[in-house]
Design a protein around this motif. Structure first.
Motif, mmCIF file in Angstrom:
data_model
loop_
_atom_site.group_PDB
_atom_site.id
_atom_site.type_symbol
_atom_site.label_atom_id
_atom_site.label_comp_id
_atom_site.label_asym_id
_atom_site.label_seq_id
_atom_site.Cartn_x
_atom_site.Cartn_y
_atom_site.Cartn_z
ATOM 1 N N TRP A 154 0.834 -1.206 0.000
ATOM 2 C CA TRP A 154 0.000 0.000 0.000
ATOM 3 C C TRP A 154 0.870 1.258 0.000
ATOM 4 C CZ3 TRP A 154 -4.483 1.651 -1.376
ATOM 5 C CH2 TRP A 154 -4.925 2.896 -0.951
ATOM 6 N N LEU A 155 1.920 1.273 0.814
ATOM 7 C CA LEU A 155 2.810 2.439 0.865
ATOM 8 C C LEU A 155 3.538 2.637 -0.468
ATOM 9 C CD1 LEU A 155 4.235 2.072 4.477
ATOM 10 C CD2 LEU A 155 2.505 3.709 3.669
ATOM 11 N N GLU A 156 3.931 1.538 -1.095
ATOM 12 C CA GLU A 156 4.576 1.633 -2.415
ATOM 13 C C GLU A 156 3.596 2.179 -3.446
ATOM 14 O OE1 GLU A 156 6.118 -2.255 -3.203
ATOM 15 O OE2 GLU A 156 7.704 -2.045 -1.705
ATOM 16 N N TRP A 157 2.339 1.722 -3.393
ATOM 17 C CA TRP A 157 1.324 2.236 -4.307
ATOM 18 C C TRP A 157 1.109 3.734 -4.082
ATOM 19 C CZ3 TRP A 157 -0.885 2.960 -8.528
ATOM 20 C CH2 TRP A 157 -2.024 3.746 -8.612
ATOM 21 N N GLN A 158 1.038 4.171 -2.841
ATOM 22 C CA GLN A 158 0.820 5.590 -2.559
ATOM 23 C C GLN A 158 1.922 6.443 -3.170
ATOM 24 O OE1 GLN A 158 0.145 5.497 1.788
ATOM 25 N NE2 GLN A 158 -1.834 6.398 1.286
ATOM 26 N N THR A 159 3.157 5.966 -3.122
ATOM 27 C CA THR A 159 4.277 6.696 -3.723
ATOM 28 C C THR A 159 4.099 6.798 -5.233
ATOM 29 O OG1 THR A 159 5.776 5.996 -1.961
ATOM 30 C CG2 THR A 159 6.787 6.708 -4.026
ATOM 31 N N LEU A 160 3.775 5.675 -5.887
ATOM 32 C CA LEU A 160 3.571 5.680 -7.325
ATOM 33 C C LEU A 160 2.371 6.546 -7.697
ATOM 34 C CD1 LEU A 160 4.153 4.790 -10.199
ATOM 35 C CD2 LEU A 160 2.859 2.691 -9.740
ATOM 36 N N GLN A 161 1.287 6.426 -6.948
ATOM 37 C CA GLN A 161 0.089 7.222 -7.223
ATOM 38 C C GLN A 161 0.404 8.722 -7.152
ATOM 39 O OE1 GLN A 161 -4.334 6.879 -5.671
ATOM 40 N NE2 GLN A 161 -3.017 7.599 -4.036
ATOM 41 N N THR A 162 1.161 9.130 -6.148
ATOM 42 C CA THR A 162 1.531 10.537 -6.010
ATOM 43 C C THR A 162 2.344 10.995 -7.213
ATOM 44 O OG1 THR A 162 1.488 10.367 -3.604
ATOM 45 C CG2 THR A 162 2.736 12.206 -4.535
ATOM 46 N N MET A 163 3.282 10.168 -7.666
ATOM 47 C CA MET A 163 4.076 10.523 -8.840
ATOM 48 C C MET A 163 3.191 10.647 -10.073
ATOM 49 S SD MET A 163 7.789 8.633 -8.546
ATOM 50 C CE MET A 163 7.177 6.970 -8.619
ATOM 51 N N LEU A 164 2.270 9.698 -10.259
ATOM 52 C CA LEU A 164 1.374 9.765 -11.423
ATOM 53 C C LEU A 164 0.527 11.032 -11.390
ATOM 54 C CD1 LEU A 164 0.153 6.063 -11.636
ATOM 55 C CD2 LEU A 164 1.686 7.232 -13.235
ATOM 56 N N ILE A 165 -0.041 11.349 -10.237
ATOM 57 C CA ILE A 165 -0.880 12.548 -10.109
ATOM 58 C C ILE A 165 -0.068 13.796 -10.427
ATOM 59 C CG2 ILE A 165 -2.123 14.012 -8.450
ATOM 60 C CD1 ILE A 165 -2.962 11.328 -7.054
ATOM 61 N N ASN A 166 1.124 13.899 -9.865
ATOM 62 C CA ASN A 166 1.940 15.094 -10.059
ATOM 63 C C ASN A 166 2.488 15.210 -11.474
ATOM 64 O OD1 ASN A 166 1.550 15.930 -7.415
ATOM 65 N ND2 ASN A 166 3.410 14.948 -6.671
ATOM 66 N N GLU A 167 3.070 14.140 -11.986
ATOM 67 C CA GLU A 167 3.724 14.200 -13.296
ATOM 68 C C GLU A 167 2.730 14.285 -14.451
ATOM 69 O OE1 GLU A 167 7.035 14.554 -13.824
ATOM 70 O OE2 GLU A 167 7.226 14.645 -11.637
ATOM 71 N N LYS A 168 1.575 13.677 -14.297
ATOM 72 C CA LYS A 168 0.565 13.712 -15.362
ATOM 73 C C LYS A 168 -0.458 14.823 -15.142
ATOM 74 C CE LYS A 168 0.934 8.831 -16.547
ATOM 75 N NZ LYS A 168 1.193 8.935 -17.969
ATOM 76 N N HIS A 169 -0.258 15.625 -14.083
ATOM 77 C CA HIS A 169 -1.141 16.756 -13.767
ATOM 78 C C HIS A 169 -2.606 16.312 -13.710
ATOM 79 C CE1 HIS A 169 2.348 19.293 -14.358
ATOM 80 N NE2 HIS A 169 2.549 18.691 -15.518
ATOM 81 N N LEU A 170 -2.852 15.246 -12.954
ATOM 82 C CA LEU A 170 -4.192 14.691 -12.848
ATOM 83 C C LEU A 170 -5.024 15.460 -11.828
ATOM 84 C CD1 LEU A 170 -3.256 10.903 -12.794
ATOM 85 C CD2 LEU A 170 -3.997 12.268 -14.758
#
Length: 91
Positions: A39-55
């Motif tokens: 779950w913690l690993e997913w949260q890190t990836l999710q944050t990167m996706l949101i920030n980098e893809k400007h979601l």
């Protein structure tokens, strides 16, 4: 003592989350099948996706996209990565 789950990401028994991370059936499934580590690993990836893809999390399509990526991640399937991202190499 931590609650143990058979983690869908790591295919072994690991400490689980202390509580359901999101409401509803999705949260129940995560609570039952996903380790705290995954779950913690997913949260890190999710944050990167949101920030980098400007979601925008207001957009229902964004939430649908992130749920799809999340379950792909937990099932060890291919997931989107932020452009130019290179995972750290373990030594």
């Amino acid at each position: 003592m931590s609650r143990m789950v058979n983690c869908s990401k790591y295919q072994k028994e690991l400490p689980g989350l202390e509580k359901q991370p999101i409401p509803g059936a999705q949260g129940e499934k995560i609570f039952a099948e996903v380790s705290e580590k995954a779950w913690l690993e997913w949260q890190t990836l999710q944050t990167m996706l949101i920030n980098e893809k400007h979601l925008s999390l207001i957009d229902p399509e964004t939430r649908k996209y992130l749920l799809d990526q999340m379950w792909r991640f937990f099932k060890n399937e291919a997931v989107d990565q932020p452009e130019g991202y290179t995972p750290a190499q373990s030594s």
